[in-house]
Structure formats: C-alpha cells, structure tokens
Scaffold this active site. Structure first.
Site, PDB file in Angstrom:
ATOM      1  N   GLU A 183      -0.574   2.340   7.952  1.00 46.29           N
ATOM      2  CA  GLU A 183       0.800   2.767   7.644  1.00 46.29           C
ATOM      3  C   GLU A 183       0.818   4.216   7.156  1.00 46.29           C
ATOM      4  OE1 GLU A 183       1.562  -0.592   5.126  1.00 46.29           O
ATOM      5  OE2 GLU A 183       1.466  -1.868   6.905  1.00 46.29           O
ATOM      6  N   GLY A 213      -2.314  -8.286   3.159  1.00 45.91           N
ATOM      7  CA  GLY A 213      -0.992  -7.709   2.905  1.00 45.91           C
ATOM      8  C   GLY A 213      -0.036  -8.784   2.425  1.00 45.91           C
ATOM      9  N   GLY A 214       0.788  -9.288   3.337  1.00 41.67           N
ATOM     10  CA  GLY A 214       1.844 -10.253   3.003  1.00 41.67           C
ATOM     11  C   GLY A 214       1.392 -11.403   2.116  1.00 41.67           C
ATOM     12  N   GLU A 223      -8.815  -2.975  10.292  1.00 42.14           N
ATOM     13  CA  GLU A 223      -7.480  -3.564  10.426  1.00 42.14           C
ATOM     14  C   GLU A 223      -6.894  -3.173  11.783  1.00 42.14           C
ATOM     15  OE1 GLU A 223      -5.679  -4.435   6.274  1.00 42.14           O
ATOM     16  OE2 GLU A 223      -5.215  -2.368   6.765  1.00 42.14           O
ATOM     17  N   GLY A 259       0.868  -7.414   9.751  1.00 37.31           N
ATOM     18  CA  GLY A 259       2.243  -7.838   9.512  1.00 37.31           C
ATOM     19  C   GLY A 259       2.918  -8.487  10.709  1.00 37.31           C
ATOM     20  N   HIS A 281      -5.063   3.733   5.391  1.00 35.76           N
ATOM     21  CA  HIS A 281      -4.315   2.583   5.904  1.00 35.76           C
ATOM     22  C   HIS A 281      -3.481   3.003   7.114  1.00 35.76           C
ATOM     23  CE1 HIS A 281      -1.589  -0.782   6.222  1.00 35.76           C
ATOM     24  NE2 HIS A 281      -2.499  -1.468   5.563  1.00 35.76           N
ATOM     25  N   SER A 330      -2.797 -10.038   9.069  1.00 34.56           N
ATOM     26  CA  SER A 330      -2.252 -11.402   9.116  1.00 34.56           C
ATOM     27  C   SER A 330      -3.232 -12.484   8.656  1.00 34.56           C
ATOM     28  CB  SER A 330      -1.713 -11.725  10.516  1.00 34.56           C
ATOM     29  OG  SER A 330      -0.648 -10.850  10.839  1.00 34.56           O
ATOM     30  N   ASN A 387      -3.377  -5.809  -0.843  1.00 34.75           N
ATOM     31  CA  ASN A 387      -2.625  -4.562  -0.734  1.00 34.75           C
ATOM     32  C   ASN A 387      -1.139  -4.907  -0.832  1.00 34.75           C
ATOM     33  OD1 ASN A 387      -1.418  -2.166  -0.035  1.00 34.75           O
ATOM     34  ND2 ASN A 387      -2.227  -2.094   2.054  1.00 34.75           N
ATOM     35  N   TRP A 388      -0.578  -4.602  -1.978  1.00 40.13           N
ATOM     36  CA  TRP A 388       0.818  -4.993  -2.224  1.00 40.13           C
ATOM     37  C   TRP A 388       1.814  -4.082  -1.508  1.00 40.13           C
ATOM     38  CZ3 TRP A 388       1.231  -6.372  -8.194  1.00 40.13           C
ATOM     39  CH2 TRP A 388       0.329  -7.413  -8.477  1.00 40.13           C
ATOM     40  N   LYS A 389       1.343  -2.987  -0.973  1.00 35.94           N
ATOM     41  CA  LYS A 389       2.224  -2.027  -0.280  1.00 35.94           C
ATOM     42  C   LYS A 389       3.419  -1.677  -1.179  1.00 35.94           C
ATOM     43  CE  LYS A 389       0.392  -3.775   4.031  1.00 35.94           C
ATOM     44  NZ  LYS A 389       0.561  -4.113   5.433  1.00 35.94           N
TER      45      LYS A 389
HETATM   46  P1  13P Z   1      -0.760  -8.303   6.552  1.00 37.35           P
HETATM   47  O1  13P Z   1      -1.782  -9.205   5.877  1.00 37.35           O
HETATM   48  O2  13P Z   1       0.611  -8.448   6.019  1.00 37.35           O
HETATM   49  O3  13P Z   1      -0.859  -8.413   8.045  1.00 37.35           O
HETATM   50  O4  13P Z   1      -1.203  -6.799   6.200  1.00 37.35           O
HETATM   51  C1  13P Z   1      -2.510  -6.412   6.355  1.00 37.35           C
HETATM   52  C2  13P Z   1      -2.686  -5.085   5.734  1.00 37.35           C
HETATM   53  O5  13P Z   1      -2.128  -4.104   6.191  1.00 37.35           O
HETATM   54  C3  13P Z   1      -3.498  -4.987   4.522  1.00 37.35           C
HETATM   55  O6  13P Z   1      -3.749  -3.670   4.183  1.00 37.35           O
END
Ligand code: 13P
Length: 253
Positions: free
Chosen positions: A100, A237-238, A170, A176, A98, A216, A9-11
C-alpha cells in the site's frame, strides 16, 4: 535458529479506545496461551497509538512495530515521522515496503533501500514487505519481480544486518481480497527467496531469516499455510483487527 512470527498490521484502523481494547485482549490472550520463546507476536498500530501500545505491552511478550518511517533522519518533512522518534518512545520495529505504501505513496525500491538503512542505523528492526502484482503472476514474472525487489532494496546490506530483518512476502493480489496464495504457492516462493538469499550471501544466513507470508490469512487457512517448511509465520491485515481471529492465528503457527 529462525523464529516463528505473527505480526498484525492494523493499517489505518482503530482509534485510541479501540486500540486499547484490542491490545488488552491480545495481551491477555498470549499470556493464557503461554506464547514461548520461539514465537514472536507483533502488533503494528497507527503512529498515534504507538506510545500507548508500547506502555501497555511492556510486561508482555507482545512487541510493537510502526507501519512506516521517513528515509531522512530529521528535517523539514511536514507530516512525516523519523526513526528516532519511534525508538524514543520504545518502538523497536518498523514495517517497510508494504504494497500500500508502494502503490498509494509511490515508494520505489530505491526509496525503500534508504528507509531500510535509516531504520537499521537507528536500531529499528525491519519487517520488509514485497510481492508481485497479479499481472506479474499471470505473465509468470513473479519470481523475477520478487528477486529484483529484494536486490534493489536489500542486497547492498552486509549479511550481519539480516539478524535485524524479517521478510514478508505479500502477493498484492492476495491482500485484502479474500484470495490467499495456496500453501504450495507460498512455499514455492518462500523457498525461492531463501535460495536467492543463499546465492547472494550464504546458506547459514538464508536459513536464519524468518520469511512471513501475508495476504488474506485467516484462522481457517493459517495452519495449512504455516505448515510449509519455509513459511515462518504471517503478516496479518484484516484478521489482526479482531482479537479472537488474531489469537487463533498466533496459535496456528
Ligand atoms: P489482509 O490480511 O487483510 O489481506 O492484509 C495483508 C496485509 O497487507 C498485511 O500487511
């Protein structure tokens, strides 16, 4: 049989040139690593880069997901994107729910149920995210919270629809933050989720759904988390923004 899945997920990251570069790296990497039929690799760039992503992954195993859709099929919703606009350019999956989106854009379980319906009706496979807040876990309400998220957004669906749904647990406190759920915490929750699905539907259906862990995940902890029997991969994510990290995680599942 359910598949192992790694989804990036590149956000709100990567402009066009950066996206092209990362796609190229991932495409080459999965080819070299000979990712087979029982493993799926998915990337979810921003809307503006989806067309490019679809075109540039056509001849590879890499699949492309959007990060959101609007719950209505079309209409006067300035700035929004409809499901058929995604399928129209060859996108086959969408991330829905998600944390967010829930936190910053006020998406409720009820709205998410509508988004899931709209996605499925328009032939988009859904990666459905959910997970508890830190306060829920501290007050030992995490199982209860997760069960109601599933119930309120998904349990109106017939079991056949779950062939087009991937679940992504999640925990919000792990997104994050660098703080991962322990492999045991992830396994406990994933087994609980499968149990809830079995209670609502049946065992065959519950055993067939891929349940991803997100929060994470890094090359250093991926293997241990994915070694748990009910963890079928991860939503990243990251670490999905760096080619080598993402490919290492793909290898770990
Ligand atoms: P991180 O891997 O950066 O913690 O993010 C997880 C995430 O929100 C994937 O959708």
């Amino acid at each position: 049989m359910r598949k192992n899945i790694i989804a990036g997920n590149w956000k709100m990251n990567k402009d066009l040139n950066e996206a092209k570069e990362l796609i190229k790296g991932i495409r080459k990497g999965v080819k070299k690593k000979k990712v087979g039929k029982n493993k799926r690799v998915i990337i979810a760039p921003s809307f503006v880069n989806l067309n490019t992503a679809v075109k540039r992954t056509k001849k590879s195993v890499v699949e492309v997901a959007a990060q959101n859709i609007h719950e209505e099929v079309n209409g006067a919703y300035t700035g929004e994107v409809a499901a058929n606009m995604l399928t129209g350019i060859g996108v086959e999956l969408v991330i829905i729910g998600h944390s967010e989106r829930r936190t910053y854009f006020g998406e409720t379980n009820e709205v998410l149920a509508k988004k899931v319906d709209t996605a499925l009706r328009n032939k988009l496979e859904v990666i459905f995210c959910f997970g508890e807040q830190l306060s829920d876990r501290k007050s030992e309400k995490h199982f209860e919270v997760v069960e109601s998220q599933l119930k309120e957004s998904l349990f109106h669906l017939p079991k056949e629809d779950y062939s087009k749904i991937v679940l992504a647990y999640e925990p919000v406190w792990a997104i994050g933050t660098g703080e991962t759920a322990t492999p045991e915490q992830a396994q406990d929750m994933h087994a609980f989720i499968r149990g809830v699905l079995e209670k609502q539907y049946d065992k065959e259906m519950a055993d067939g759904v891929s349940i991803l862990y997100g929060g994470s995940v890094k090359p250093a902890n991926a293997k241990e988390i994915f070694s748990k029997p009910d963890v079928d991969g991860g939503l990243i994510g990251g670490a999905s923004l760096k080619k080598d990290d993402f490919l290492a995680i793909v290898e770990a599942v």
